[in-house]
Scaffold this active site. Structure first.
Site, PDB file in Angstrom:
ATOM      1  N   CYS A   4      -7.602  -2.272  12.301  1.00 43.19           N
ATOM      2  CA  CYS A   4      -6.822  -1.871  11.134  1.00 43.19           C
ATOM      3  C   CYS A   4      -5.335  -2.081  11.405  1.00 43.19           C
ATOM      4  O   CYS A   4      -4.895  -2.192  12.550  1.00 43.19           O
ATOM      5  CB  CYS A   4      -7.140  -0.429  10.740  1.00 43.19           C
ATOM      6  SG  CYS A   4      -6.178   0.809  11.579  1.00 43.19           S
ATOM      7  N   CYS A   7      -3.693   0.395  13.799  1.00 39.30           N
ATOM      8  CA  CYS A   7      -4.053   0.160  15.203  1.00 39.30           C
ATOM      9  C   CYS A   7      -3.249  -1.017  15.766  1.00 39.30           C
ATOM     10  O   CYS A   7      -2.830  -0.985  16.928  1.00 39.30           O
ATOM     11  CB  CYS A   7      -5.550  -0.093  15.331  1.00 39.30           C
ATOM     12  SG  CYS A   7      -6.540   1.423  15.304  1.00 39.30           S
ATOM     13  N   ASN A  87      -3.001  11.446   2.229  1.00 35.31           N
ATOM     14  CA  ASN A  87      -3.939  10.949   1.226  1.00 35.31           C
ATOM     15  C   ASN A  87      -5.295  10.686   1.876  1.00 35.31           C
ATOM     16  O   ASN A  87      -5.361  10.109   2.964  1.00 35.31           O
ATOM     17  CB  ASN A  87      -3.403   9.656   0.606  1.00 35.31           C
ATOM     18  CG  ASN A  87      -2.111   9.877  -0.165  1.00 35.31           C
ATOM     19  OD1 ASN A  87      -1.940  10.909  -0.809  1.00 35.31           O
ATOM     20  ND2 ASN A  87      -1.200   8.915  -0.089  1.00 35.31           N
ATOM     21  N   THR A  95      -4.889   4.056   1.120  1.00 33.39           N
ATOM     22  CA  THR A  95      -5.035   2.590   1.143  1.00 33.39           C
ATOM     23  C   THR A  95      -5.230   2.046   2.554  1.00 33.39           C
ATOM     24  O   THR A  95      -5.725   0.934   2.710  1.00 33.39           O
ATOM     25  CB  THR A  95      -3.810   1.898   0.504  1.00 33.39           C
ATOM     26  OG1 THR A  95      -2.626   2.268   1.216  1.00 33.39           O
ATOM     27  CG2 THR A  95      -3.675   2.278  -0.962  1.00 33.39           C
ATOM     28  N   HIS A 100      -3.060   9.241   8.575  1.00 30.01           N
ATOM     29  CA  HIS A 100      -1.591   9.194   8.685  1.00 30.01           C
ATOM     30  C   HIS A 100      -0.986  10.200   7.727  1.00 30.01           C
ATOM     31  O   HIS A 100      -1.605  10.577   6.731  1.00 30.01           O
ATOM     32  CB  HIS A 100      -1.061   7.785   8.382  1.00 30.01           C
ATOM     33  CG  HIS A 100      -1.482   7.264   7.038  1.00 30.01           C
ATOM     34  ND1 HIS A 100      -2.716   6.697   6.841  1.00 30.01           N
ATOM     35  CD2 HIS A 100      -0.855   7.246   5.841  1.00 30.01           C
ATOM     36  CE1 HIS A 100      -2.829   6.334   5.575  1.00 30.01           C
ATOM     37  NE2 HIS A 100      -1.721   6.664   4.933  1.00 30.01           N
ATOM     38  N   HIS A 102       2.544  11.072   5.504  1.00 33.02           N
ATOM     39  CA  HIS A 102       3.817  10.597   4.946  1.00 33.02           C
ATOM     40  C   HIS A 102       4.835  11.733   5.033  1.00 33.02           C
ATOM     41  O   HIS A 102       4.551  12.853   4.599  1.00 33.02           O
ATOM     42  CB  HIS A 102       3.657  10.234   3.470  1.00 33.02           C
ATOM     43  CG  HIS A 102       2.657   9.165   3.175  1.00 33.02           C
ATOM     44  ND1 HIS A 102       3.013   7.887   2.811  1.00 33.02           N
ATOM     45  CD2 HIS A 102       1.298   9.184   3.181  1.00 33.02           C
ATOM     46  CE1 HIS A 102       1.919   7.172   2.588  1.00 33.02           C
ATOM     47  NE2 HIS A 102       0.866   7.928   2.804  1.00 33.02           N
TER      48      HIS A 102
HETATM   49  P1  AMP Z   1      -1.804   5.520   2.010  1.00 27.64           P
HETATM   50  O1  AMP Z   1      -1.731   4.885   0.643  1.00 27.64           O
HETATM   51  O2  AMP Z   1      -1.667   7.007   2.015  1.00 27.64           O
HETATM   52  O3  AMP Z   1      -3.033   5.032   2.764  1.00 27.64           O
HETATM   53  O4  AMP Z   1      -0.519   5.012   2.777  1.00 27.64           O
HETATM   54  C1  AMP Z   1      -0.453   3.787   3.436  1.00 27.64           C
HETATM   55  C2  AMP Z   1       1.009   3.457   3.575  1.00 27.64           C
HETATM   56  O5  AMP Z   1       1.139   2.487   4.582  1.00 27.64           O
HETATM   57  C3  AMP Z   1       1.650   2.888   2.307  1.00 27.64           C
HETATM   58  O6  AMP Z   1       2.735   3.720   1.910  1.00 27.64           O
HETATM   59  C4  AMP Z   1       2.124   1.505   2.745  1.00 27.64           C
HETATM   60  O7  AMP Z   1       3.358   1.134   2.173  1.00 27.64           O
HETATM   61  C5  AMP Z   1       2.213   1.658   4.255  1.00 27.64           C
HETATM   62  N1  AMP Z   1       2.062   0.445   5.033  1.00 27.64           N
HETATM   63  C6  AMP Z   1       1.080  -0.476   4.934  1.00 27.64           C
HETATM   64  N2  AMP Z   1       1.262  -1.461   5.856  1.00 27.64           N
HETATM   65  C7  AMP Z   1       2.382  -1.129   6.546  1.00 27.64           C
HETATM   66  C8  AMP Z   1       3.099  -1.737   7.619  1.00 27.64           C
HETATM   67  N3  AMP Z   1       2.700  -2.901   8.186  1.00 27.64           N
HETATM   68  N4  AMP Z   1       4.220  -1.138   8.080  1.00 27.64           N
HETATM   69  C9  AMP Z   1       4.631   0.028   7.528  1.00 27.64           C
HETATM   70  N5  AMP Z   1       4.000   0.660   6.518  1.00 27.64           N
HETATM   71  C10 AMP Z   1       2.892   0.077   6.029  1.00 27.64           C
HETATM   72 ZN    ZN Z   2      -6.763   2.161  13.128  1.00 24.15          ZN
END
Ligand code: AMP
Ligand code: ZN
Length: 114
Positions: A4, A7, A87, A95, A100, A102
């Site tokens: 992912c 990771c 989330n 997503t 994680h 925020h």
């Molecule tokens: P969630 O929608 O709660 O799963 O949050 C995933 C977050 O990861 C979103 O706010 C994305 O903008 C962020 N995100 C996805 N790829 C990256 C990346 N390569 N570097 C930093 N943030 C990322």
């Molecule tokens: Zn992972």
């Protein structure tokens, strides 16, 4: 097997704008910020959500909140407040399938969420 995206960031295989790292978590700026401060605090273990944690995993989540408090203070968010969001799953708007948190701040945030 495909890893992912978080990771890959943890392993340094793709770049990130790191604000903090220790043996349990990494914190970096969200690539698509929704607020002046939008930091993601990511446990280094790959689990999808809080639904999959064991006792050691819950201890890491306690550590996430300590790290979040320290980052918020460093960025002076403790004066006016901020928000921590986790989330989970489809209805939760998750997503990236790696747990994680925020950390959002630097502006007045709306409630309730959409
Ligand atoms: P969630 O929608 O709660 O799963 O949050 C995933 C977050 O990861 C979103 O706010 C994305 O903008 C962020 N995100 C996805 N790829 C990256 C990346 N390569 N570097 C930093 N943030 C990322
Ligand atoms: Zn992972």
């Amino acid at each position: 097997m495909d890893q992912c995206v978080f990771c890959k960031i943890i392993k340094g295989e793709i770049p990130s704008s790191k604000v903090y790292e220790d043996e349990k978590v990494v914190a970096f700026n969200d690539i698509n910020p929704e607020a002046p401060v939008h930091v993601l605090i990511v446990p280094k273990i790959h689990v999808q959500s809080i639904l999959e944690l064991d006792e050691a995993g819950y201890n890491i989540i306690a550590h996430v909140f300590k790290v979040a408090s320290n980052i918020a203070k460093n960025l002076k968010l403790d004066e006016k407040g901020f928000r921590i969001v986790n989330n989970i799953g489809e209805d939760g708007g998750q997503t990236v399938p790696h747990i994680h948190f925020h950390l959002l701040g630097g502006r007045s945030l709306q409630w309730p969420p959409g």
